[in-house]
Design an enzyme around this catalytic site. Structure first.
Site, PDB file in Angstrom:
ATOM      1  CG  HIS A  20      -3.697 -12.514  15.435  1.00 54.49           C
ATOM      2  ND1 HIS A  20      -3.177 -12.213  14.201  1.00 54.49           N
ATOM      3  CD2 HIS A  20      -4.229 -11.359  15.910  1.00 54.49           C
ATOM      4  CE1 HIS A  20      -3.372 -10.943  13.928  1.00 54.49           C
ATOM      5  NE2 HIS A  20      -4.020 -10.395  14.948  1.00 54.49           N
ATOM      6  CG  ASP A  21       0.512 -18.843  15.661  1.00 54.04           C
ATOM      7  OD1 ASP A  21       0.606 -19.602  16.650  1.00 54.04           O
ATOM      8  OD2 ASP A  21       1.039 -19.084  14.571  1.00 54.04           O
ATOM      9  CG  ASP A  29       1.177 -16.796  11.877  1.00 53.75           C
ATOM     10  OD1 ASP A  29      -0.017 -17.105  11.744  1.00 53.75           O
ATOM     11  OD2 ASP A  29       1.536 -15.704  12.355  1.00 53.75           O
ATOM     12  NE  ARG A  40      -1.722  -1.503   3.651  1.00 52.02           N
ATOM     13  CZ  ARG A  40      -2.070  -1.628   4.923  1.00 52.02           C
ATOM     14  NH1 ARG A  40      -3.323  -1.378   5.298  1.00 52.02           N
ATOM     15  NH2 ARG A  40      -1.186  -1.987   5.825  1.00 52.02           N
ATOM     16  CG  LEU A  67       1.159  -1.137  -7.749  1.00 47.34           C
ATOM     17  CD1 LEU A  67       0.921  -2.424  -8.537  1.00 47.34           C
ATOM     18  CD2 LEU A  67       1.222   0.065  -8.687  1.00 47.34           C
ATOM     19  CG  LEU A  91      -4.090  -3.614  -5.601  1.00 43.30           C
ATOM     20  CD1 LEU A  91      -4.219  -5.052  -5.119  1.00 43.30           C
ATOM     21  CD2 LEU A  91      -3.357  -3.557  -6.931  1.00 43.30           C
ATOM     22  CE  LYS A  92     -10.331  -0.453  -1.363  1.00 40.30           C
ATOM     23  NZ  LYS A  92     -10.873   0.089  -0.079  1.00 40.30           N
ATOM     24  CG  ASN A 136      -7.222 -16.304  18.320  1.00 38.26           C
ATOM     25  OD1 ASN A 136      -6.811 -15.320  17.716  1.00 38.26           O
ATOM     26  ND2 ASN A 136      -7.573 -16.241  19.598  1.00 38.26           N
ATOM     27  CE1 TYR A 137      -6.740 -18.355  12.642  1.00 36.36           C
ATOM     28  CE2 TYR A 137      -4.392 -17.933  12.406  1.00 36.36           C
ATOM     29  CZ  TYR A 137      -5.697 -17.569  12.176  1.00 36.36           C
ATOM     30  OH  TYR A 137      -5.981 -16.425  11.473  1.00 36.36           O
TER      31      TYR A 137
END
Length: 380
Positions: free
Chosen positions: A138-139, A168, A38, A71, A73-74, A141-142
């Protein structure tokens, strides 16, 4: 020898850890990685501490040898430049929530119309579909949702925070690299790319093969503090020494266990199955009688599967890892300062480039730099 991924162009729209580490592995094997960021802010990882030059040391380690293209992208012009790059690319990696790329009109079906040979890899926590697909996580939670975190417990029964981002890396990055390489091999045969749905939580179950085998075969599902590698045996424990250090003790096989008992002068503990808790307490008492250095001297040259619980600093400077060359490669910043590059699980014969490489400043590249490369001619 030519790096195996030389000539492969990768567009990396990911941020933070799973995707950037995935594309770092591809870059290390010779791929050209163009990081799409971005404008103004770039990858969030750039802002992390500690700093290494103008960006974070974390970002430097994860983005060594890549290029950065800023870039939006919008915006029509940036979107056009991106689609022109897609037409020349072999791989695209993104880790937005499901639906984000579709709302941008950049979903797999749309980009396949631009480049039918594109391997499009989506990395998410819970995958592209299912009841949890849109849940923020996040990690940690997984690990919790998959049952992995529940297999460990502290003294009060609370699972400790893991010190590695297992989901991750083990559930996201590594499976992504594996499937990208498989997809490229399949494309060699069919001429057509595909969409890869890499779900970090899904891939954690592979790492718990032993628990799945035990639970499904016997109906006795493993719990923290029980089981062969989750605290249920004195043969697989961490014990404190007299000076406050710790030894990782893992003499699972009988030959190692018997040798271990002889060294700690406790041969009477030969069969821990009779009373595992009493045996564990007796071993803990024996280990607490000497310092870590004293024990390491006693274990030196003996096959007992015992190791000091080292600090990270001790591990990095250990003669073994130095001899293996793990930290020989370097990453440098714009000022020319260098730190050790992140060790990667890629055989040295497959690595691209020299021992030192820079990481990209935000938006240092321009779209036209990639327009006249050989790869751009493949789809014109």
């Amino acid at each position: 020898m030519m790096p195996p991924l030389e000539g492969i162009r990768v567009l990396d729209l990911s941020t933070l850890l799973p995707g950037p580490l995935c594309t770092l592995l591809l870059a290390d094997a010779g791929a050209e990685v163009i990081k799409i960021e971005r404008p103004g802010r770039g990858d969030e990882m750039r802002s992390y501490e500690p700093r290494f030059g103008g960006d974070s040391a974390n970002f430097a380690l994860l983005n060594r040898g890549k290029r950065s293209l800023a870039l939006d992208l919008k915006q029509p012009d940036d979107r056009t430049a991106f689609l022109e790059l897609v037409a020349t690319a072999d791989v695209l990696v993104e880790q937005f929530r499901p639906g984000v790329m579709q709302r941008l009109g950049l979903d797999p079906a749309a980009l396949a119309r631009v480049n039918p040979r594109l391997v499009y890899c989506s990395i998410t926590g819970y995958g592209q579909h299912g009841p949890l697909a849109e849940v923020a996580a996040h990690d940690l939670n997984y690990l919790a949702q998959s049952g992995m975190l529940g297999l460990s417990a502290g003294a009060d029964g609370t699972p400790p925070l893991p010190q590695a981002l297992v989901a991750d890396i083990g559930g996201g990055c590594y499976p992504a690299v594996m499937n990208i390489l498989l997809a490229l091999r399949q494309r060699d045969a069919t001429g057509t790319g595909c969409h890869l749905d890499v779900a970090m939580a899904d891939n954690l179950f592979t790492l718990m093969y032993w628990g799945l085998a035990e639970g499904q075969a016997t109906g006795r599902w493993p719990r923290a503090g029980r089981g062969l590698v989750t605290g249920g045996t004195p043969r697989y424990q961490v014990y404190a020494t007299r000076d406050g250090r710790h030894l990782a003790v893992a003499p699972l096989e009988d030959k190692f266990w018997h040798a271990f008992l002889q060294i700690i002068e406790a041969p009477q503990l030969e069969d821990p199955a009779l009373d595992p808790q009493a045996t564990r307490d007796a071993v803990a008492h024996a280990i607490a009688q000497r310092t870590a250095d004293e024990w390491l001297q006693r274990f030196e040259g003996r096959d007992v599967c015992v190791a000091l619980v080292a600090t990270l600093e001790e591990a990095v400077t250990h003669p073994h890892f130095r001899a293996r060359g793990l930290f020989d490669r370097r990453v440098r910043n714009a000022d020319g300062a260098e730190i050790a590059a992140l060790p990667l699980p890629i055989d040295a014969r497959f690595r691209a480039g020299g021992t030192s490489a820079s990481y990209p400043s935000l938006g240092e590249a321009r779209p036209q730099e990639f327009a006249d490369t050989p790869g751009a001619e493949r789809f014109r």
